[in-house]
Scaffold this active site. Structure first.
Site, PDB file in Angstrom:
ATOM      1  N   CYS A 145     -23.638   2.788   4.472  1.00 39.83           N
ATOM      2  CA  CYS A 145     -22.613   3.835   4.374  1.00 39.83           C
ATOM      3  C   CYS A 145     -23.179   5.181   4.833  1.00 39.83           C
ATOM      4  CB  CYS A 145     -22.094   3.952   2.941  1.00 39.83           C
ATOM      5  SG  CYS A 145     -20.814   5.218   2.762  1.00 39.83           S
ATOM      6  N   CYS A 184     -27.000  -8.793  -2.177  1.00 44.68           N
ATOM      7  CA  CYS A 184     -26.756  -8.082  -0.912  1.00 44.68           C
ATOM      8  C   CYS A 184     -26.369  -6.627  -1.169  1.00 44.68           C
ATOM      9  CB  CYS A 184     -25.653  -8.787  -0.121  1.00 44.68           C
ATOM     10  SG  CYS A 184     -25.262  -7.987   1.453  1.00 44.68           S
ATOM     11  N   CYS A 239     -16.027   9.373   1.191  1.00 45.23           N
ATOM     12  CA  CYS A 239     -15.722   8.283   2.121  1.00 45.23           C
ATOM     13  C   CYS A 239     -15.164   8.839   3.430  1.00 45.23           C
ATOM     14  CB  CYS A 239     -14.712   7.334   1.468  1.00 45.23           C
ATOM     15  SG  CYS A 239     -14.191   5.967   2.529  1.00 45.23           S
ATOM     16  N   CYS A 284     -20.869  -6.391   6.481  1.00 48.42           N
ATOM     17  CA  CYS A 284     -20.729  -7.406   5.428  1.00 48.42           C
ATOM     18  C   CYS A 284     -20.918  -8.811   6.002  1.00 48.42           C
ATOM     19  CB  CYS A 284     -19.361  -7.300   4.775  1.00 48.42           C
ATOM     20  SG  CYS A 284     -19.065  -8.542   3.483  1.00 48.42           S
ATOM     21  N   CYS A 306     -23.702  -2.996   2.543  1.00 51.52           N
ATOM     22  CA  CYS A 306     -22.668  -1.958   2.600  1.00 51.52           C
ATOM     23  C   CYS A 306     -23.173  -0.654   1.989  1.00 51.52           C
ATOM     24  CB  CYS A 306     -21.388  -2.424   1.904  1.00 51.52           C
ATOM     25  SG  CYS A 306     -21.587  -2.896   0.171  1.00 51.52           S
ATOM     26  N   CYS A 364     -21.283 -11.553  -3.961  1.00 44.23           N
ATOM     27  CA  CYS A 364     -22.102 -10.545  -3.272  1.00 44.23           C
ATOM     28  C   CYS A 364     -23.600 -10.785  -3.515  1.00 44.23           C
ATOM     29  CB  CYS A 364     -21.729  -9.136  -3.730  1.00 44.23           C
ATOM     30  SG  CYS A 364     -20.203  -8.509  -2.990  1.00 44.23           S
ATOM     31  N   CYS A 407     -18.710  -0.378   6.305  1.00 46.10           N
ATOM     32  CA  CYS A 407     -19.042  -1.280   5.190  1.00 46.10           C
ATOM     33  C   CYS A 407     -18.531  -2.695   5.426  1.00 46.10           C
ATOM     34  CB  CYS A 407     -18.547  -0.721   3.857  1.00 46.10           C
ATOM     35  SG  CYS A 407     -16.765  -0.547   3.700  1.00 46.10           S
ATOM     36  N   ASP A 448       0.808  -1.213   0.000  1.00 42.37           N
ATOM     37  CA  ASP A 448       0.000   0.000   0.000  1.00 42.37           C
ATOM     38  C   ASP A 448       0.846   1.270   0.000  1.00 42.37           C
ATOM     39  OD1 ASP A 448      -2.315   1.536   0.101  1.00 42.37           O
ATOM     40  OD2 ASP A 448      -2.402   1.535   2.277  1.00 42.37           O
TER      41      ASP A 448
END
Length: 310
Positions: free
Chosen positions: A196, A189, A213, A247, A192, A186, A243, A132
């Protein structure tokens, strides 16, 4: 083929020994489909004021530009799930990935150990490690390497562990046996999307407007948080886990076993009043090795004051 298989199994076993939970392998090649998606995301300004996302476009989409002669992208996950929560339900919240020591250093150290092992056991292998911190589309590579699929919230989901893990990569010139992507699970669904607090995820999912975000607003944004978000940050002062928390796949998450990710002894016990009265000295003590240092004391105080003013 036998040599490739042997090398692949050798790397997977050593990665596991070093604490990486899942390892996948993808062919190093230009990401054409992903490049078009990235271009569209940037065109819509969904990166907010993260101007660095516009830089080094070719490096982001072509691993051979980062490592000349690259043949493989080794993708790995490192679990950070901690079910422990802050004791005061009214205290400003911190994303659990930042509870302990900065993951960049912890995971990068293990990754370098893995690359050194590959070079010792296999021979002259040229490669680079990424956690990252460079222009690498890590979630796209994780999907290609069969680590998981990128869910409606755009994070990588592994069907056996959910999404509470860091992604890491080694791009190298060693040919290996490559994994196949897995299908999206997913289904219908929308948890999320519906959960949010700032509606940062598009109505159909798979597109995140980062400028909305909470993680962006509390970490990446250097300016004042726009007044339009008053009352919408769900009491998050650093990052956001909403989120992921909602899940269904995270019911399979297991607590991490990494001592470096354990929170500072004072962190989870701090009350709302402690945060409102936070001093630079306490900040330095509690977050001495933490990723929270990225915001600096002034940035975290800005976030706490913004929450307190709503």
């Amino acid at each position: 083929m036998q040599t490739k298989q042997l090398h692949t199994e050798l790397i997977r076993a050593e990665a596991r020994r070093l604490g990486f939970e899942f390892t996948g392998f993808a062919r190093a090649e230009r990401l054409d489909v992903e490049a078009r998606r990235l271009e569209a995301w940037l065109r819509q300004g969904a990166h907010g004021k993260m101007a660095y996302m516009e830089n080094h476009f070719e490096l982001r989409i072509d691993p051979t530009k980062l490592v000349p002669g690259a043949k493989s992208v080794i993708c790995l996950t490192f679990n950070y799930h901690n079910p422990d929560k802050q004791q005061d339900p009214e205290a400003p919240k911190i994303s659990r990935y930042a509870y302990g020591d900065d993951y960049h250093h912890v995971v990068k150290h293990r990754l370098k150990s893995l690359l050194a092992y590959i070079q010792d056991e296999i021979g002259e292998v040229h490669g680079r490690c990424f956690v990252d911190s460079a222009p690498v589309l890590e979630r796209d590579w994780a999907a290609r390497a069969g680590i998981g699929w990128n869910g409606r919230h755009t994070l990588t989901i592994n069907p056996r562990r959910g999404s509470y893990f860091f992604l890491a990569e080694i791009i190298c010139d060693l040919p290996l046996v490559y994994d196949e992507p897995i299908r999206d699970h997913c289904g219908t669904c929308r948890r999320c999307i519906d959960a949010c607090p700032t509606e940062a995820i598009s109505p159909e999912g798979y597109f995140l407007d980062a400028s909305k975000c909470i993680s962006y607003l509390t970490i990446e944004l250097r300016d004042e948080i726009p007044a339009a978000f008053k009352g919408k940050l769900d009491n998050w002062m650093f990052g956001c886990d909403v989120c992921q928390d909602v899940c269904p796949w995270n019911r399979f998450a297991k607590p991490h076993t990494e001592p470096a990710f354990e929170p500072h002894p004072d962190l989870l016990a701090m009350q709302r009043r402690d945060w409102l009265e936070l001093t630079e000295e306490v900040f330095g003590k509690v977050f001495r090795k933490s990723a929270v240092k990225r915001t600096k004391f002034a940035g975290l105080k800005r976030n706490i004051d913004f929450l307190d003013s709503t």
